[in-house]
Design a protein around this motif. Structure first.
Motif, mmCIF file in Angstrom:
data_model
loop_
_atom_site.group_PDB
_atom_site.id
_atom_site.type_symbol
_atom_site.label_atom_id
_atom_site.label_comp_id
_atom_site.label_asym_id
_atom_site.label_seq_id
_atom_site.Cartn_x
_atom_site.Cartn_y
_atom_site.Cartn_z
ATOM 1 N N VAL A 100 0.842 -1.208 0.000
ATOM 2 C CA VAL A 100 0.000 0.000 0.000
ATOM 3 C C VAL A 100 0.874 1.253 0.000
ATOM 4 O O VAL A 100 0.648 2.189 -0.783
ATOM 5 C CB VAL A 100 -0.964 -0.009 1.208
ATOM 6 C CG1 VAL A 100 -1.622 1.343 1.398
ATOM 7 C CG2 VAL A 100 -2.013 -1.086 1.035
ATOM 8 N N ILE A 101 1.888 1.288 0.852
ATOM 9 C CA ILE A 101 2.765 2.460 0.926
ATOM 10 C C ILE A 101 3.559 2.617 -0.360
ATOM 11 O O ILE A 101 3.740 3.733 -0.863
ATOM 12 C CB ILE A 101 3.686 2.359 2.152
ATOM 13 C CG1 ILE A 101 2.849 2.514 3.420
ATOM 14 C CG2 ILE A 101 4.796 3.384 2.105
ATOM 15 C CD1 ILE A 101 3.579 2.223 4.696
ATOM 16 N N ASN A 105 3.436 5.861 -2.736
ATOM 17 C CA ASN A 105 4.657 6.574 -3.121
ATOM 18 C C ASN A 105 4.781 6.671 -4.632
ATOM 19 O O ASN A 105 5.244 7.688 -5.160
ATOM 20 C CB ASN A 105 5.891 5.895 -2.526
ATOM 21 C CG ASN A 105 6.018 6.149 -1.042
ATOM 22 O OD1 ASN A 105 5.442 7.088 -0.504
ATOM 23 N ND2 ASN A 105 6.764 5.300 -0.373
ATOM 24 N N THR A 106 4.369 5.634 -5.349
ATOM 25 C CA THR A 106 4.397 5.668 -6.809
ATOM 26 C C THR A 106 3.455 6.744 -7.327
ATOM 27 O O THR A 106 3.818 7.514 -8.224
ATOM 28 C CB THR A 106 3.990 4.291 -7.385
ATOM 29 O OG1 THR A 106 4.883 3.305 -6.875
ATOM 30 C CG2 THR A 106 4.054 4.286 -8.895
ATOM 31 N N LEU A 107 2.262 6.809 -6.760
ATOM 32 C CA LEU A 107 1.316 7.854 -7.171
ATOM 33 C C LEU A 107 1.865 9.238 -6.862
ATOM 34 O O LEU A 107 1.714 10.170 -7.650
ATOM 35 C CB LEU A 107 -0.026 7.657 -6.473
ATOM 36 C CG LEU A 107 -0.853 6.458 -6.913
ATOM 37 C CD1 LEU A 107 -2.127 6.380 -6.097
ATOM 38 C CD2 LEU A 107 -1.178 6.532 -8.388
ATOM 39 N N ARG A 109 5.031 10.142 -6.665
ATOM 40 C CA ARG A 109 6.114 10.466 -7.593
ATOM 41 C C ARG A 109 5.562 10.884 -8.944
ATOM 42 O O ARG A 109 6.073 11.814 -9.567
ATOM 43 C CB ARG A 109 7.056 9.276 -7.750
ATOM 44 C CG ARG A 109 8.117 9.245 -6.687
ATOM 45 C CD ARG A 109 9.154 8.173 -6.958
ATOM 46 N NE ARG A 109 9.020 7.208 -5.873
ATOM 47 C CZ ARG A 109 8.765 5.934 -5.994
ATOM 48 N NH1 ARG A 109 8.652 5.398 -7.171
ATOM 49 N NH2 ARG A 109 8.633 5.148 -4.959
ATOM 50 N N LYS A 110 4.522 10.201 -9.421
ATOM 51 C CA LYS A 110 3.914 10.568 -10.701
ATOM 52 C C LYS A 110 3.325 11.967 -10.623
ATOM 53 O O LYS A 110 3.420 12.753 -11.555
ATOM 54 C CB LYS A 110 2.826 9.567 -11.086
ATOM 55 C CG LYS A 110 3.358 8.264 -11.593
ATOM 56 C CD LYS A 110 2.222 7.343 -11.983
ATOM 57 C CE LYS A 110 2.734 5.989 -12.424
ATOM 58 N NZ LYS A 110 1.640 5.061 -12.737
ATOM 59 N N GLU A 111 2.705 12.259 -9.487
ATOM 60 C CA GLU A 111 2.096 13.569 -9.286
ATOM 61 C C GLU A 111 3.155 14.661 -9.259
ATOM 62 O O GLU A 111 2.976 15.728 -9.824
ATOM 63 C CB GLU A 111 1.317 13.547 -7.968
ATOM 64 C CG GLU A 111 0.381 14.712 -7.791
ATOM 65 C CD GLU A 111 -0.426 14.529 -6.526
ATOM 66 O OE1 GLU A 111 -0.049 15.139 -5.512
ATOM 67 O OE2 GLU A 111 -1.411 13.790 -6.554
ATOM 68 N N GLU A 112 4.287 14.381 -8.605
ATOM 69 C CA GLU A 112 5.365 15.358 -8.530
ATOM 70 C C GLU A 112 6.073 15.509 -9.867
ATOM 71 O O GLU A 112 6.537 16.589 -10.204
ATOM 72 C CB GLU A 112 6.370 14.934 -7.457
ATOM 73 C CG GLU A 112 5.845 15.058 -6.051
ATOM 74 C CD GLU A 112 6.800 14.484 -5.019
ATOM 75 O OE1 GLU A 112 7.857 13.937 -5.409
ATOM 76 O OE2 GLU A 112 6.491 14.589 -3.826
ATOM 77 N N ALA A 113 6.190 14.434 -10.643
ATOM 78 C CA ALA A 113 6.911 14.468 -11.906
ATOM 79 C C ALA A 113 6.157 15.254 -12.971
ATOM 80 O O ALA A 113 6.774 15.913 -13.808
ATOM 81 C CB ALA A 113 7.173 13.053 -12.404
ATOM 82 N N ALA A 114 4.852 15.184 -12.958
ATOM 83 C CA ALA A 114 4.056 15.893 -13.952
ATOM 84 C C ALA A 114 4.052 17.386 -13.625
ATOM 85 O O ALA A 114 3.713 17.778 -12.515
ATOM 86 C CB ALA A 114 2.632 15.357 -13.963
#
Length: 135
Positions: A100-101, A105-107, A109-114
């Motif tokens: 879950v964590i 964290n993957t979500l 990172r995607k949010e920060e990368a965009a």
């Protein structure tokens, strides 16, 4: 004093913690059921029908029972089968929480990368700037 308590109890962290504890308890019950009712019977079937929760070693000569509940009534026992079941339960909970964590964290990172989408106002100002450069 009541106002202070109400302010403390209504802080976001306290409410979030309470919700987390309640969901954690429910999640723990689900995982316990999964271990006891799904995983351990499969492991027992693979190992020849053994029930790990009933494994114990009597610590006194007065323990002659063949199941854990009766053996505990007769004297001290080392219930290592129950310990094995609870350890497996813990490993499953820890692994699911890890997944879950990791997913969160993957979500993140995607949010920060965009890069954030420019607002309508910024888009209009960019168009105006580009038009002024052409002239």
């Amino acid at each position: 004093m009541l106002k202070e308590f109400r302010d403390f109890a209504m802080k976001g962290n306290v409410v979030d913690l309470a919700v987390g504890v309640i969901i954690g308890a429910a999640f723990g019950a689900i995982v316990s059921s999964m271990v006891a009712d799904v995983i351990m019977p499969i492991i027992g079937a693979v190992t020849g029908g053994l029930d790990f929760s009933n494994y114990f070693t009597g610590l006194s000569k007065s323990v002659t029972a063949t199941n854990l509940a009766d053996a505990k009534k007769q004297g001290a026992v080392l219930a290592w089968g129950s310990f094995l079941t609870l350890t497996l339960n813990f490993i499953i909970v820890a692994f699911v929480l890890f997944l879950v964590i990791r997913f969160m964290n993957t979500l993140k990172r995607k949010e920060e990368a965009a890069p954030p989408k420019p607002t309508r106002e910024v888009e209009l100002l960019t168009e105006i700037r580009d038009l002024l450069k052409k002239t």
